[in-house]
Write a protein that holds these residues in place. Structure first.
Motif, mmCIF file in Angstrom:
data_model
loop_
_atom_site.group_PDB
_atom_site.id
_atom_site.type_symbol
_atom_site.label_atom_id
_atom_site.label_comp_id
_atom_site.label_asym_id
_atom_site.label_seq_id
_atom_site.Cartn_x
_atom_site.Cartn_y
_atom_site.Cartn_z
ATOM 1 N N GLU A 102 0.828 -1.212 0.000
ATOM 2 C CA GLU A 102 0.000 0.000 0.000
ATOM 3 C C GLU A 102 0.858 1.255 0.000
ATOM 4 O O GLU A 102 0.564 2.220 -0.715
ATOM 5 N N ALA A 103 1.925 1.263 0.795
ATOM 6 C CA ALA A 103 2.810 2.433 0.843
ATOM 7 C C ALA A 103 3.487 2.664 -0.504
ATOM 8 O O ALA A 103 3.585 3.803 -0.974
ATOM 9 N N ALA A 104 3.950 1.590 -1.137
ATOM 10 C CA ALA A 104 4.603 1.722 -2.442
ATOM 11 C C ALA A 104 3.622 2.216 -3.498
ATOM 12 O O ALA A 104 3.961 3.079 -4.313
ATOM 13 N N VAL A 105 2.403 1.694 -3.475
ATOM 14 C CA VAL A 105 1.383 2.130 -4.437
ATOM 15 C C VAL A 105 1.056 3.604 -4.207
ATOM 16 O O VAL A 105 0.985 4.391 -5.159
ATOM 17 N N ALA A 116 -3.772 0.094 -9.158
ATOM 18 C CA ALA A 116 -3.470 0.415 -7.761
ATOM 19 C C ALA A 116 -4.512 -0.231 -6.851
ATOM 20 O O ALA A 116 -4.176 -0.829 -5.818
ATOM 21 N N LYS A 117 -5.767 -0.131 -7.239
ATOM 22 C CA LYS A 117 -6.837 -0.767 -6.459
ATOM 23 C C LYS A 117 -6.657 -2.270 -6.436
ATOM 24 O O LYS A 117 -6.801 -2.915 -5.396
ATOM 25 N N GLN A 118 -6.317 -2.836 -7.574
ATOM 26 C CA GLN A 118 -6.111 -4.277 -7.653
ATOM 27 C C GLN A 118 -4.978 -4.716 -6.720
ATOM 28 O O GLN A 118 -5.115 -5.713 -6.003
ATOM 29 N N ALA A 119 -3.866 -3.999 -6.717
ATOM 30 C CA ALA A 119 -2.730 -4.343 -5.844
ATOM 31 C C ALA A 119 -3.147 -4.295 -4.381
ATOM 32 O O ALA A 119 -2.835 -5.205 -3.601
ATOM 33 N N LYS A 120 -3.869 -3.248 -4.009
ATOM 34 C CA LYS A 120 -4.311 -3.117 -2.623
ATOM 35 C C LYS A 120 -5.328 -4.182 -2.252
ATOM 36 O O LYS A 120 -5.285 -4.745 -1.157
ATOM 37 N N ASP A 121 -6.239 -4.486 -3.160
ATOM 38 C CA ASP A 121 -7.253 -5.509 -2.894
ATOM 39 C C ASP A 121 -6.617 -6.897 -2.753
ATOM 40 O O ASP A 121 -7.022 -7.689 -1.899
#
Length: 144
Positions: A102-105, A116-121
């Motif tokens: 999340e921090a990197a995104v 970005a949403k996909q990575a966090k999800d």
């Protein structure tokens, strides 16, 4: 991708790196005991950052403070105790990785973007699975 003309052999030596170290980070200069001391310091900074900035990590740490002693008390064997404790620690590990993602995104961009949403999800789903593992392990050991 680089292509070679037909019937011409590829000279692998020309593509070989000039040194045995490939794409070394300029931050990777320390070795030995100094590296271990630095790594320990960076780990402490990571724990502190997660504890201060991540509500979920803080909640899971408090849960671990309760569950780990309980695991020692409730586990009937060292193997059961280890499984109960490891499942709790797994949640902390996955939460740390999720927070790092999340921090990197967020560092890359604060704009809303599907990837970005996909990575966090996906990171959130990993935490959910780790929590399911806790429920399954604790349930099987304590109630089976």
């Amino acid at each position: 991708m680089m292509s070679t003309p037909p019937n011409k052999p590829v000279d692998q030596a020309q593509d070989a790196p000039k040194s045995k170290h490939i794409a070394t980070s300029p931050f990777k200069g320390k070795t030995g005991v100094r590296r271990l001391i630095n790594a320990f310091g960076y780990s402490l900074e990571g724990f502190k950052a997660a504890f201060v900035h991540e509500d979920a990590f803080r909640q899971e740490v408090f849960l671990a403070i309760v569950l780990i002693p309980l695991a020692i008390y409730l586990g009937h064997s060292p193997v059961e105790q280890a499984l109960l404790i490891a499942s709790v620690l797994l949640v902390l590990i996955v939460e740390l990785l999720n927070s790092a993602i999340e921090a990197a995104v967020d560092h890359t961009s604060t704009e809303h973007h599907a990837l970005a949403k996909q990575a966090k999800d996906i990171g959130s789903a990993a935490v959910f699975i780790a929590l399911l593992i806790v429920a399954v392990v604790w349930g099987l050991i304590l109630f089976a």
